[in-house]
Design a protein around this motif. Structure first.
Motif, PDB file in Angstrom:
ATOM      1  N   VAL A   7       0.813  -1.106  -0.205  1.00  0.00           N
ATOM      2  CA  VAL A   7       0.201  -0.151   0.017  1.00  0.00           C
ATOM      3  C   VAL A   7       0.933   1.433  -0.086  1.00  0.00           C
ATOM      4  O   VAL A   7       0.736   2.213  -0.704  1.00  0.00           O
ATOM      5  CB  VAL A   7      -0.747   0.132   1.220  1.00  0.00           C
ATOM      6  CG1 VAL A   7      -1.664   1.471   1.294  1.00  0.00           C
ATOM      7  CG2 VAL A   7      -1.883  -1.034   1.114  1.00  0.00           C
ATOM      8  N   ASP A   8       1.736   1.231   0.792  1.00  0.00           N
ATOM      9  CA  ASP A   8       2.670   2.575   0.876  1.00  0.00           C
ATOM     10  C   ASP A   8       3.516   2.711  -0.391  1.00  0.00           C
ATOM     11  O   ASP A   8       3.903   4.067  -0.483  1.00  0.00           O
ATOM     12  CB  ASP A   8       3.826   2.258   2.068  1.00  0.00           C
ATOM     13  CG  ASP A   8       2.911   2.356   3.470  1.00  0.00           C
ATOM     14  OD1 ASP A   8       1.941   2.847   3.415  1.00  0.00           O
ATOM     15  OD2 ASP A   8       3.304   1.942   4.372  1.00  0.00           O
ATOM     16  N   THR A   9       3.821   1.841  -1.133  1.00  0.00           N
ATOM     17  CA  THR A   9       4.796   2.225  -2.194  1.00  0.00           C
ATOM     18  C   THR A   9       4.220   2.069  -3.818  1.00  0.00           C
ATOM     19  O   THR A   9       4.834   2.069  -4.488  1.00  0.00           O
ATOM     20  CB  THR A   9       5.916   1.368  -2.175  1.00  0.00           C
ATOM     21  OG1 THR A   9       5.573  -0.122  -2.220  1.00  0.00           O
ATOM     22  CG2 THR A   9       6.861   1.465  -0.917  1.00  0.00           C
ATOM     23  N   THR A  10       2.799   1.495  -3.838  1.00  0.00           N
ATOM     24  CA  THR A  10       2.239   1.192  -5.021  1.00  0.00           C
ATOM     25  C   THR A  10       1.359   2.189  -5.396  1.00  0.00           C
ATOM     26  O   THR A  10       0.642   2.680  -4.565  1.00  0.00           O
ATOM     27  CB  THR A  10       1.398  -0.225  -5.044  1.00  0.00           C
ATOM     28  OG1 THR A  10       2.292  -1.229  -4.510  1.00  0.00           O
ATOM     29  CG2 THR A  10       0.806  -0.391  -6.427  1.00  0.00           C
ATOM     30  N   LEU A  11       1.551   2.942  -6.685  1.00  0.00           N
ATOM     31  CA  LEU A  11       0.575   4.080  -7.132  1.00  0.00           C
ATOM     32  C   LEU A  11      -0.391   3.325  -8.166  1.00  0.00           C
ATOM     33  O   LEU A  11       0.436   2.599  -8.993  1.00  0.00           O
ATOM     34  CB  LEU A  11       1.529   5.151  -7.454  1.00  0.00           C
ATOM     35  CG  LEU A  11       2.218   5.953  -6.337  1.00  0.00           C
ATOM     36  CD1 LEU A  11       3.119   6.926  -6.917  1.00  0.00           C
ATOM     37  CD2 LEU A  11       1.353   6.204  -5.098  1.00  0.00           C
ATOM     38  N   PHE A  12      -1.542   3.676  -8.305  1.00  0.00           N
ATOM     39  CA  PHE A  12      -2.307   3.445  -9.208  1.00  0.00           C
ATOM     40  C   PHE A  12      -2.733   4.734 -10.220  1.00  0.00           C
ATOM     41  O   PHE A  12      -2.835   5.678  -9.828  1.00  0.00           O
ATOM     42  CB  PHE A  12      -3.855   2.824  -8.550  1.00  0.00           C
ATOM     43  CG  PHE A  12      -3.385   1.334  -7.944  1.00  0.00           C
ATOM     44  CD1 PHE A  12      -3.817   0.386  -8.453  1.00  0.00           C
ATOM     45  CD2 PHE A  12      -2.984   1.301  -6.737  1.00  0.00           C
ATOM     46  CE1 PHE A  12      -3.647  -0.923  -7.879  1.00  0.00           C
ATOM     47  CE2 PHE A  12      -2.737   0.031  -6.061  1.00  0.00           C
ATOM     48  CZ  PHE A  12      -2.918  -0.869  -6.556  1.00  0.00           C
ATOM     49  N   VAL A  13      -3.201   4.162 -11.390  1.00  0.00           N
ATOM     50  CA  VAL A  13      -3.654   5.202 -12.290  1.00  0.00           C
ATOM     51  C   VAL A  13      -5.017   5.833 -11.857  1.00  0.00           C
ATOM     52  O   VAL A  13      -5.774   5.165 -11.589  1.00  0.00           O
ATOM     53  CB  VAL A  13      -4.009   4.556 -13.791  1.00  0.00           C
ATOM     54  CG1 VAL A  13      -4.467   5.507 -14.839  1.00  0.00           C
ATOM     55  CG2 VAL A  13      -2.764   4.047 -14.336  1.00  0.00           C
ATOM     56  N   PRO A  14      -4.925   7.150 -11.702  1.00  0.00           N
ATOM     57  CA  PRO A  14      -5.952   7.935 -11.063  1.00  0.00           C
ATOM     58  C   PRO A  14      -6.983   8.243 -12.301  1.00  0.00           C
ATOM     59  O   PRO A  14      -7.080   9.459 -12.804  1.00  0.00           O
ATOM     60  CB  PRO A  14      -5.129   9.208 -10.585  1.00  0.00           C
ATOM     61  CG  PRO A  14      -4.188   9.462 -11.619  1.00  0.00           C
ATOM     62  CD  PRO A  14      -3.657   8.130 -11.871  1.00  0.00           C
ATOM     63  N   MET A  15      -7.843   7.178 -12.822  1.00  0.00           N
ATOM     64  CA  MET A  15      -8.803   7.562 -13.800  1.00  0.00           C
ATOM     65  C   MET A  15      -9.600   8.488 -13.695  1.00  0.00           C
ATOM     66  O   MET A  15      -9.794   9.244 -14.542  1.00  0.00           O
ATOM     67  CB  MET A  15      -9.519   6.013 -14.096  1.00  0.00           C
ATOM     68  CG  MET A  15      -8.609   5.110 -14.710  1.00  0.00           C
ATOM     69  SD  MET A  15      -9.788   3.800 -14.967  1.00  0.00           S
ATOM     70  CE  MET A  15     -11.301   4.287 -15.891  1.00  0.00           C
ATOM     71  N   PHE A  16     -10.410   8.886 -12.515  1.00  0.00           N
ATOM     72  CA  PHE A  16     -10.884   9.685 -12.252  1.00  0.00           C
ATOM     73  C   PHE A  16     -10.442  11.272 -12.435  1.00  0.00           C
ATOM     74  O   PHE A  16     -11.010  12.031 -12.946  1.00  0.00           O
ATOM     75  CB  PHE A  16     -11.476   9.775 -10.549  1.00  0.00           C
ATOM     76  CG  PHE A  16     -10.343   9.826  -9.402  1.00  0.00           C
ATOM     77  CD1 PHE A  16     -10.358  11.157  -9.349  1.00  0.00           C
ATOM     78  CD2 PHE A  16      -9.502   9.169  -8.948  1.00  0.00           C
ATOM     79  CE1 PHE A  16      -9.315  11.669  -8.273  1.00  0.00           C
ATOM     80  CE2 PHE A  16      -8.559   9.176  -8.059  1.00  0.00           C
ATOM     81  CZ  PHE A  16      -8.571  10.721  -7.834  1.00  0.00           C
ATOM     82  N   ALA A  17      -9.284  11.279 -11.996  1.00  0.00           N
ATOM     83  CA  ALA A  17      -8.404  12.675 -12.348  1.00  0.00           C
ATOM     84  C   ALA A  17      -8.127  12.757 -13.729  1.00  0.00           C
ATOM     85  O   ALA A  17      -8.590  14.043 -14.319  1.00  0.00           O
ATOM     86  CB  ALA A  17      -7.156  12.679 -11.568  1.00  0.00           C
ATOM     87  N   TYR A  18      -7.874  11.740 -14.508  1.00  0.00           N
ATOM     88  CA  TYR A  18      -7.885  12.011 -15.924  1.00  0.00           C
ATOM     89  C   TYR A  18      -9.244  12.282 -16.401  1.00  0.00           C
ATOM     90  O   TYR A  18      -9.328  13.167 -17.294  1.00  0.00           O
ATOM     91  CB  TYR A  18      -7.501  10.617 -16.702  1.00  0.00           C
ATOM     92  CG  TYR A  18      -6.080  10.310 -16.350  1.00  0.00           C
ATOM     93  CD1 TYR A  18      -5.330  11.170 -15.624  1.00  0.00           C
ATOM     94  CD2 TYR A  18      -5.654   9.074 -16.773  1.00  0.00           C
ATOM     95  CE1 TYR A  18      -3.771  10.835 -15.368  1.00  0.00           C
ATOM     96  CE2 TYR A  18      -4.463   8.794 -16.515  1.00  0.00           C
ATOM     97  CZ  TYR A  18      -3.575   9.371 -15.886  1.00  0.00           C
ATOM     98  OH  TYR A  18      -2.158   9.191 -15.496  1.00  0.00           O
ATOM     99  N   GLU A  19     -10.363  11.558 -16.117  1.00  0.00           N
ATOM    100  CA  GLU A  19     -11.774  12.202 -16.606  1.00  0.00           C
ATOM    101  C   GLU A  19     -12.055  13.626 -16.220  1.00  0.00           C
ATOM    102  O   GLU A  19     -12.661  14.260 -16.967  1.00  0.00           O
ATOM    103  CB  GLU A  19     -12.683  10.978 -15.906  1.00  0.00           C
ATOM    104  CG  GLU A  19     -14.084  11.344 -16.497  1.00  0.00           C
ATOM    105  CD  GLU A  19     -15.224  10.226 -16.101  1.00  0.00           C
ATOM    106  OE1 GLU A  19     -16.404  10.770 -15.846  1.00  0.00           O
ATOM    107  OE2 GLU A  19     -14.649   9.115 -16.230  1.00  0.00           O
ATOM    108  N   MET A  20     -11.804  13.920 -15.286  1.00  0.00           N
ATOM    109  CA  MET A  20     -12.085  15.180 -14.761  1.00  0.00           C
ATOM    110  C   MET A  20     -11.373  16.331 -15.458  1.00  0.00           C
ATOM    111  O   MET A  20     -11.947  17.445 -16.017  1.00  0.00           O
ATOM    112  CB  MET A  20     -11.315  15.526 -13.146  1.00  0.00           C
ATOM    113  CG  MET A  20     -12.095  14.811 -12.256  1.00  0.00           C
ATOM    114  SD  MET A  20     -11.407  14.920 -10.503  1.00  0.00           S
ATOM    115  CE  MET A  20     -11.623  16.775  -9.960  1.00  0.00           C
TER     116      MET A  20
END
Length: 299
Positions: free
Chosen positions: A179-192
């Motif tokens: 959890v502390d080191t894995t980053l996920f694609v922020p789809m919601f931010a791209y859509e915003m």
């Protein structure tokens, strides 16, 4: 990561998701009021229709989500109305909202197509603000940025943390993807971001070209824009609701693009539509523009 509960007093809980959605509706309504003035309509008519539109939109959006996760909800029916925990399908919300606008505007004797135009930029703004709720609820994210490789769509070097609970049903467990080191694609931010661009474009089109457009054209632009945005972003998602192996949202996006663009061309070639800006003499009936009458010969 943010606690989804903004305030708790005894058993009463106020969720950030609800605050964000309510704020989105209010701010979008203010924009809609402004657009209504541009197009010659009474903003008070829009506010009077808003509750009906919201009800139709929320019910349809939730229904879309429930159908997507039918096995889960049929086993846990008590969760179906718990919309404050997230889980709405924008394609369903669009369809339900459009139906609500049609029903409410017809009931009031107003031009339905023009009111779809008025609500279109307001909807884009509402989506921009409302997607913040996905961040709070840890929804609408793509794969870890380290998992994207060199394919399309590309993963940019930023992302968001997602806790183990909200990764259920994905291959990214918290052991192999800490959890502390894995980053996920922020789809919601791209859509915003993309919807914000679409909002400015749509407002420009309305302000610059409204005298040359038909009522309903702005709504068609919205469908084309959001259909394209959603079709691309859906490529990031896992555990999609699919039809014939293709995500349902992509089917919906492509259909929206093709039908909207086709109808735009056909109606302008044949003159099918009322003016986008309400004429002073209009009786609010939808229908073709009146054709110019030939002048009588003198004498």
């Amino acid at each position: 990561m943010i606690d989804p509960i903004a305030l708790q007093i005894g058993p009463f809980q106020l969720h950030w998701y609800g605050i964000i959605i309510a704020s989105a509706v209010l701010i979008a309504g203010l924009l809609g009021s402004r657009v209504a003035v541009w197009l010659g309509e009474d903003p008070d008519d829009g506010w009077s229709m808003l509750l009906v539109v919201i009800i139709f939109s929320v019910v349809a959006a939730r229904l879309y989500h429930v159908i997507h996760l039918w096995d889960h909800y049929i086993a846990n029916p008590i969760e179906i109305p718990q919309i404050w925990n997230g889980g709405i399908g924008i394609p369903g919300g669009i369809a339900g909202g459009a139906l609500g606008i049609f029903v409410a505007s017809r009931w009031k004797g107003l031009n339905s197509a023009r009111w779809l135009d008025i609500f279109a930029p307001a909807l884009l703004l509402g989506q921009v603000i409302g997607r913040l709720g996905n961040y709070v609820n840890q929804e609408l994210y793509g794969p870890p940025i380290s998992e994207c490789g060199n394919g399309f769509p590309p993963c940019l070097p930023w992302g968001i943390q997602i806790d183990a609970v909200h990764r259920a049903g994905t291959p990214w467990d918290a052991v192999n993807f800490p959890v502390d080191t894995t980053l996920f694609v922020p789809m919601f931010a791209y859509e915003m971001a993309l919807n914000l661009v679409g909002l400015f474009l749509l407002l420009f089109i309305i302000r610059r070209f409204a005298p040359r457009l038909f009522a309903g054209d702005a709504a068609l632009f919205y469908l084309i824009w959001y259909g394209a945005v959603r079709s691309v972003l859906e490529l990031y998602r896992v555990n999609n609701w699919t039809i014939l192996g293709v995500p349902t949202a992509i089917w919906a996006g492509i259909i929206a693009i093709v039908l909207s663009a086709g109808w735009f061309v056909i109606r302008h070639r044949r003159g099918w539509g009322s003016p986008m800006i309400k004429p002073a003499s209009e009786g609010d009936a939808d229908g073709p523009l009146p054709q110019p009458q030939a002048e009588a010969s003198p004498g």
